[in-house]
Design a protein around this motif. Structure first.
Motif, PDB file in Angstrom:
ATOM      1  N   GLU A 233       0.847  -1.191   0.000  1.00 22.62           N
ATOM      2  CA  GLU A 233       0.000   0.000   0.000  1.00 22.62           C
ATOM      3  C   GLU A 233       0.883   1.242   0.000  1.00 22.62           C
ATOM      4  O   GLU A 233       1.951   1.250   0.618  1.00 22.62           O
ATOM      5  N   ASP A 238      -1.294  10.515   6.127  1.00 21.17           N
ATOM      6  CA  ASP A 238      -2.525  10.556   6.922  1.00 21.17           C
ATOM      7  C   ASP A 238      -3.617   9.700   6.290  1.00 21.17           C
ATOM      8  O   ASP A 238      -4.388   9.044   6.993  1.00 21.17           O
ATOM      9  N   GLN A 239      -3.678   9.701   4.975  1.00 22.23           N
ATOM     10  CA  GLN A 239      -4.682   8.916   4.267  1.00 22.23           C
ATOM     11  C   GLN A 239      -4.500   7.422   4.533  1.00 22.23           C
ATOM     12  O   GLN A 239      -5.460   6.701   4.835  1.00 22.23           O
ATOM     13  N   ASP A 242      -5.120   6.733   8.411  1.00 21.42           N
ATOM     14  CA  ASP A 242      -6.488   6.966   8.882  1.00 21.42           C
ATOM     15  C   ASP A 242      -7.512   6.088   8.171  1.00 21.42           C
ATOM     16  O   ASP A 242      -8.582   5.808   8.718  1.00 21.42           O
ATOM     17  N   ASP A 243      -7.182   5.650   6.954  1.00 23.75           N
ATOM     18  CA  ASP A 243      -8.118   4.833   6.181  1.00 23.75           C
ATOM     19  C   ASP A 243      -7.356   3.757   5.408  1.00 23.75           C
ATOM     20  O   ASP A 243      -7.359   3.739   4.170  1.00 23.75           O
ATOM     21  N   PRO A 244      -6.689   2.842   6.128  1.00 25.21           N
ATOM     22  CA  PRO A 244      -5.881   1.816   5.448  1.00 25.21           C
ATOM     23  C   PRO A 244      -6.763   0.884   4.624  1.00 25.21           C
ATOM     24  O   PRO A 244      -7.840   0.469   5.073  1.00 25.21           O
ATOM     25  N   GLN A 245      -6.278   0.567   3.411  1.00 26.86           N
ATOM     26  CA  GLN A 245      -7.055  -0.259   2.491  1.00 26.86           C
ATOM     27  C   GLN A 245      -6.633  -1.726   2.519  1.00 26.86           C
ATOM     28  O   GLN A 245      -7.475  -2.616   2.392  1.00 26.86           O
ATOM     29  N   THR A 249      -1.980  -3.464   6.285  1.00 28.76           N
ATOM     30  CA  THR A 249      -1.892  -2.108   6.831  1.00 28.76           C
ATOM     31  C   THR A 249      -2.916  -1.934   7.951  1.00 28.76           C
ATOM     32  O   THR A 249      -2.628  -1.328   8.987  1.00 28.76           O
ATOM     33  N   GLN A 250      -4.119  -2.443   7.747  1.00 28.04           N
ATOM     34  CA  GLN A 250      -5.146  -2.373   8.784  1.00 28.04           C
ATOM     35  C   GLN A 250      -4.671  -3.043  10.064  1.00 28.04           C
ATOM     36  O   GLN A 250      -4.906  -2.546  11.170  1.00 28.04           O
ATOM     37  N   SER A 254      -4.150  -1.122  13.567  1.00 25.59           N
ATOM     38  CA  SER A 254      -4.960  -1.541  14.711  1.00 25.59           C
ATOM     39  C   SER A 254      -4.096  -2.020  15.860  1.00 25.59           C
ATOM     40  O   SER A 254      -4.444  -1.830  17.029  1.00 25.59           O
TER      41      SER A 254
END
Length: 259
Positions: A233, A238-239, A242-245, A249-250, A254
């Motif tokens: 990724e 910040d993108q 804040d909004d991992p795809q 990455t999530q 977390s």
């Protein structure tokens, strides 16, 4: 060198260790004044990639194009050793995780900074000492410590001295390998504030490898996430945070939030 070109253009970099992939199929552009963060767990390939980019190890494939002052884009992997060595003394700098790897421990603080100036042709002792004193001040080391050896410094002071040694010649690209690793949290925060100020003040481009997402959030404009030698990724810092795809990455984000 022009603002129209990327400062560094990386295409399809690959490094293997036998059957094991160090990194593979890595491509990106780094623009003048931009800071790129590379994150991932141990063994993700981020340090292998950094060492390929910095010329410490030779990639097995791909191109690393740097926008040189005199000749424009040149593939650093194809440069002669003297060319690459001169680049590492002038337009490039490398900040090691362990400051001892980037310092001459038997040489005074002022001598450590002065050595890099002498490597690019400085010879006037008074001027060299004045510049060393100025840079010690910029990294928050008192002028009266100029003749002390790094062995007398704390870990945080050694890291700040390594930064002064690297930045005194005004490089355009700085490679940083876990620059706050192994330091106490309060020391890390002070060092990060210092780095952020110097990057902005000098308009530096930088590539920072770290496992610490707080470091990249503070310092990096853009972020690459690596897993098993591959970039999974990439995007604005910040993108991505804040909004991992990507699922990996999530998981990284977390795990930090759960601490």
């Amino acid at each position: 060198m022009t603002q129209d070109n990327p400062l560094l253009s990386v295409r399809d970099i690959e490094k293997r260790y036998g059957a094991r992939i160090g990194c593979t199929d890595v491509s990106f552009d780094l623009w003048p004044g931009e800071v790129m963060g590379i994150v991932g767990e141990s063994g993700s390939g981020k340090s292998t990639l950094l060492n390929c980019l910095a010329g410490h190890i030779a990639p097995d494939g791909g191109r690393i194009l740097f926008d040189t002052r005199a000749e424009g884009l040149k593939d650093t992997a194809q440069m002669s050793e003297p060319e690459r060595r001169m680049l590492s003394r002038t337009d490039w700098a490398f900040v090691h995780q362990n400051a001892r790897d980037g310092l001459r421990m038997s040489v005074s603080a002022g001598g450590n900074v002065g050595e890099r100036l002498m490597a690019v042709g400085a010879r006037h002792y008074g001027d060299i000492r004045d510049q060393a004193t100025d840079w010690l001040g910029r990294v928050e080391i008192a002028a009266d410590r100029i003749d002390d050896r790094p062995t007398a410094f704390s870990g945080g002071m050694q890291q700040r001295l390594q930064i002064a040694r690297n930045l005194v010649t005004g490089p355009r690209l700085v490679f940083m390998d876990e620059p706050t690793g192994g330091l106490d949290v309060s020391v890390q925060a002070r060092l990060l504030d210092l780095l952020r100020g110097l990057v902005r003040e000098m308009g530096l481009s930088a590539i920072i490898v770290t496992h610490d997402l707080a470091v990249v959030r503070l310092l990096a404009d853009r972020l690459m996430v690596m897993k098993s030698g591959r970039v999974v990724e990439t995007g604005l810092t910040d993108q991505v945070l804040d909004d991992p795809q990507h699922a990996y990455t999530q998981l990284l984000v977390s795990s930090v939030l759960q601490v």
